[in-house]
Design an enzyme around this catalytic site. Structure first.
Site, mmCIF file in Angstrom:
data_model
loop_
_atom_site.group_PDB
_atom_site.id
_atom_site.type_symbol
_atom_site.label_atom_id
_atom_site.label_comp_id
_atom_site.label_asym_id
_atom_site.label_seq_id
_atom_site.Cartn_x
_atom_site.Cartn_y
_atom_site.Cartn_z
ATOM 1 N N GLU A 1 -22.415 19.365 2.518
ATOM 2 C CA GLU A 1 -22.299 17.946 2.882
ATOM 3 C C GLU A 1 -23.468 17.134 2.294
ATOM 4 O O GLU A 1 -23.282 16.014 1.815
ATOM 5 C CB GLU A 1 -22.245 17.821 4.419
ATOM 6 C CG GLU A 1 -22.398 16.414 4.989
ATOM 7 C CD GLU A 1 -21.314 15.417 4.579
ATOM 8 O OE1 GLU A 1 -20.336 15.822 3.922
ATOM 9 O OE2 GLU A 1 -21.476 14.231 4.881
ATOM 10 N N HIS B 1 -25.933 35.009 -7.200
ATOM 11 C CA HIS B 1 -24.725 35.313 -7.968
ATOM 12 C C HIS B 1 -24.334 34.182 -8.902
ATOM 13 O O HIS B 1 -23.159 34.033 -9.230
ATOM 14 C CB HIS B 1 -23.586 35.647 -7.003
ATOM 15 C CG HIS B 1 -23.895 36.812 -6.119
ATOM 16 N ND1 HIS B 1 -23.909 38.099 -6.583
ATOM 17 C CD2 HIS B 1 -24.271 36.859 -4.819
ATOM 18 C CE1 HIS B 1 -24.252 38.912 -5.584
ATOM 19 N NE2 HIS B 1 -24.483 38.178 -4.511
ATOM 20 N N ASN C 1 0.874 -1.186 0.000
ATOM 21 C CA ASN C 1 0.000 0.000 0.000
ATOM 22 C C ASN C 1 0.903 1.225 0.000
ATOM 23 O O ASN C 1 1.894 1.242 0.734
ATOM 24 C CB ASN C 1 -0.837 0.079 1.286
ATOM 25 C CG ASN C 1 -1.879 -0.998 1.370
ATOM 26 O OD1 ASN C 1 -2.061 -1.764 0.440
ATOM 27 N ND2 ASN C 1 -2.561 -1.050 2.495
#
Ligand code: G6P
Length: 613
Positions: free
Chosen positions: A486, A509, A100
């Site tokens: 989220e 905006h 890894n």
């Protein structure tokens, strides 16, 4: 991302390796493999497959083999496509290994090795390590596998967790760690290695967490650990309190759903023993911050990635409100490369579920080097960030298996809420009475969540109505803005529907141009100090024909005028509203994804723990 499991013992280990890999699936991967030494011949046989573990299991069933020393790996492609030839384990001569991490100087090493006649069979960075070990061993046959591995590691730059075995050496497994986690364990004539505890949690709970630079030799009789200088050393054995069942689905359709439902209990665990309503105090001894240090703080800087970054953004609202200390938040990947302004009076806080995210780790190290005091808000105990930071607050979420973070997030919110109260008390901005009120509100959150989770049928109906939308907009103000972001992240991660989270006041905006009667707009509008402002934004959406799903306080009839659908959340104090509305956006994303039938626990391309830059 990648996962490793290894075994040396008396049992045939193929099943153990394959089931260990199953428990690592959640980390995200795109190919997998196992290697097992044949007891009689000492030959190491490999079985590897592109894609999910079912394919590896099928390949193994087609040509089964077994033995009592072996290793397994799930690979998340970085160098080279996710094809069988790039899957681990890799073999060079007598050496077989899984890795890894990333070998940063692999190209120059590869050139050297090719010049010396070594032939490569993959595009990976990992294969150079196998060659280096095999070469060191061939050149000096008197070396042990451990010594040959050590010699190879001296040439390598980068991050690694390695598990190495060799033909005609069927008694042992050598492992190494540098900036990528590796745990080992021994008991009952067997030794285990894993990059991640759940892989072997059914067999043992007593682990040694290797430190950076450590190597170890695993044999039936025991394990020996060596430090970065190669000296034999002792490392403490730590007992993990997670029980294996907590890493199982327990009848839920997905880990994510189970973890959503676990939140009341895990938030209670996170608060337990740390908050006292009577005294109006929060106890966080692992914080290691005294009044004097807090009084002198010039600012707090949060670094984090992904969902943890949204917990950091909410922390900014809470801490600035309650403790009046300036707070900045930074994506860890940005912080690292922008020459940040840090002083000796800065407190740098890393929020990380895994405690291993490469960018977050590098950012908090950088902050520490620049003179800041460092703190980790971390879920995985003994993870690198938890060990390296000056102080730590553990969230007690337990193992989170679903790639999309849920209970890790809300326990992070519990942790930053406690931190805000603690800092408020230390700066003197919060008196005992005010602290009591906030603690009381925090302690009530699990009960409110329990009630919300009793009946989730409304979400199933909403999923039916909205699952065909191509894009969602989430709007929120104040600390509901990070919840909007989220919510959008959760939806896109698991349902693959495009979604954007925006500050409600910023909608005019830009995003307003997207609104039409096709576009669902989720508006976080609980009753709080910015409620009236959010309501005006809601009207703007309504005026343009948008389909509004309003998340509002129960009993708020005014929302009915604007919203197509309303999800009611309990009437809780503003301070704890993010935890409660987080649950709502999680459930909404989950049921939409479930309706679409996506791979919720392991969404495509995503990894649970991002251990590369
Ligand atoms: C990955 C995960 C996210 C997580 C992020 C940060 O992207 O899929 O769920 O929020 O990493 O991870 P950390 O372990 O540092 O919180």
């Amino acid at each position: 991302m990648c996962g490793i499991v290894g075994y040396v013992g008396t049992d045939q280990c193929a099943r153990l390796l394959l089931s260990g890999l199953r428990r690592l699936e959640y980390r995200g991967y795109d190919s997998a493999g196992i290697a097992i030494a044949d007891e009689e011949s000492g030959e190491v046989r490999l079985c590897r497959a592109e894609g999910k573990l079912d394919k590896l299991e099928q390949a193994y069933r087609d040509e089964p083999f077994d033995g009592n020393v072996g290793l397994g790996h799930t690979r998340w492609a970085t160098h080279g496509k996710p094809v069988e030839s790039n899957a681990h384990p890799h073999r060079a001569g007598r050496v077989v290994l899984a890795h890894n991490g990333i070998i940063e100087n692999y190209l120059e090493l590869k050139e050297e090795l090719v010049e010396r006649g070594r032939e490569f069979s993959s595009e990976t960075d990992t294969e150079v390590v196998a060659h280096l070990i095999d070469e060191a061993w061939s050149n000096s046959p008197q070396l042990s596998l451990h010594e040959a591995t050590q010699a190879a590691l001296d040439r390598i730059e980068g991050s690694y967790a390695l598990a190495v075995m060799a033909t005609e050496n069927p008694e042992e497994l050598v492992v190494a760690r540098n900036a990528s986690p590796m745990v080992i364990a021994h008991g009952g004539g067997c030794a285990y290695a894993a990059s991640d505890i759940p892989a072997v949690l059914s067999y043992t709970r007593d682990f040694i967490f290797l430190e950076d630079g450590d190597t170890a030799v695993l044999r039936r009789e025991g394990i020996e650990v060596f430090d970065a200088e190669g000296n034999s050393t002792e490392r403490d054995v730590k007992t993990i309190s997670w029980d294996p069942v907590s890493a199982e689905k327990q009848g839920y359709k997905h880990f994510m759903l189970k973890e959503i439902h676990e939140q009341p209990a895990r938030i209670t665990d996170t608060l337990r023993g740390r908050v006292s309503v009577d005294r109006g105090e929060v106890e966080l001894p692992e914080l290691r911050l005294d009044e004097q240090t807090v009084q002198k703080l010039d600012k707090i800087v949060f670094v984090a990635c992904g969902t943890s970054n949204y917990a950091a953004q909410i922390a900014k609202y809470l801490i600035e409100e309650v403790a009046r200390i300036p707070v900045e938040t930074d994506l860890a990947s940005e912080f690292r490369y922008r020459n940040p302004l840090i002083t000796d009076n800065t407190l740098a806080i890393a929020i990380s579920q895994s405690g291993e995210t490469a960018d977050t780790l590098a950012a908090i190290r950088e902050a520490g080097e620049l003179g800041a005091r460092t703190l980790g808000i971390v879920n995985v105990i003994e993870s690198t960030i938890a060990r390296e930071a000056d102080g730590v607050i553990y969230t007690h979420a337990g193992p989170e298996i679903g790639v999309a973070s849920t209970k890790a997030f809300t326990t992070q919110l519990a942790a930053v809420s406690m931190l805000a109260i603690k800092l408020g008390r230390l700066t003197g901005r919060l008196d005992v009475e005010e602290a009591r009120t906030l603690i009381e509100a925090l302690r009530e959150v699990p009960n409110h969540m329990e009630a919300m989770l009793e009946d989730t049928s409304q979400y199933e109906q909403l999923a039916r109505s909205y699952h065909e939308a191509r894009s969602f907009l989430y709007l929120g103000r104040g600390h509901q803005f990070p919840i909007a972001a989220e919510g959008a992240l959760k939806l896109k991660e698991i349902s693959y529907i495009h979604a954007e989270g925006y500050a409600a006041g910023e909608m005019k905006h830009g995003p307003i141009a997207l609104i039409d009667n096709e576009m669902p707009v989720v508006v976080l509008a609980p009753k709080n100090s910015v409620y009236e402002k959010v309501k005006s934004n809601l009207e703007e959406v309504k005026a343009r024909g948008g389909r509004i799903i309003a998340i509002g306080t129960e009993g708020d009839e005014r929302l009915e005028t604007f919203a197509d659908d309303i999800i009611a959340m309990p009437d809780v104090a503003e301070f704890v509203q993010p935890m409660v509305s987080a649950l709502v956006v999680q459930l909404l994303a989950y049921y939409i994804a479930d309706f679409k039938g996506t791979d919720i626990d392991q969404p495509r391309n995503l990894a649970k723990s991002v251990t590369v830059e």
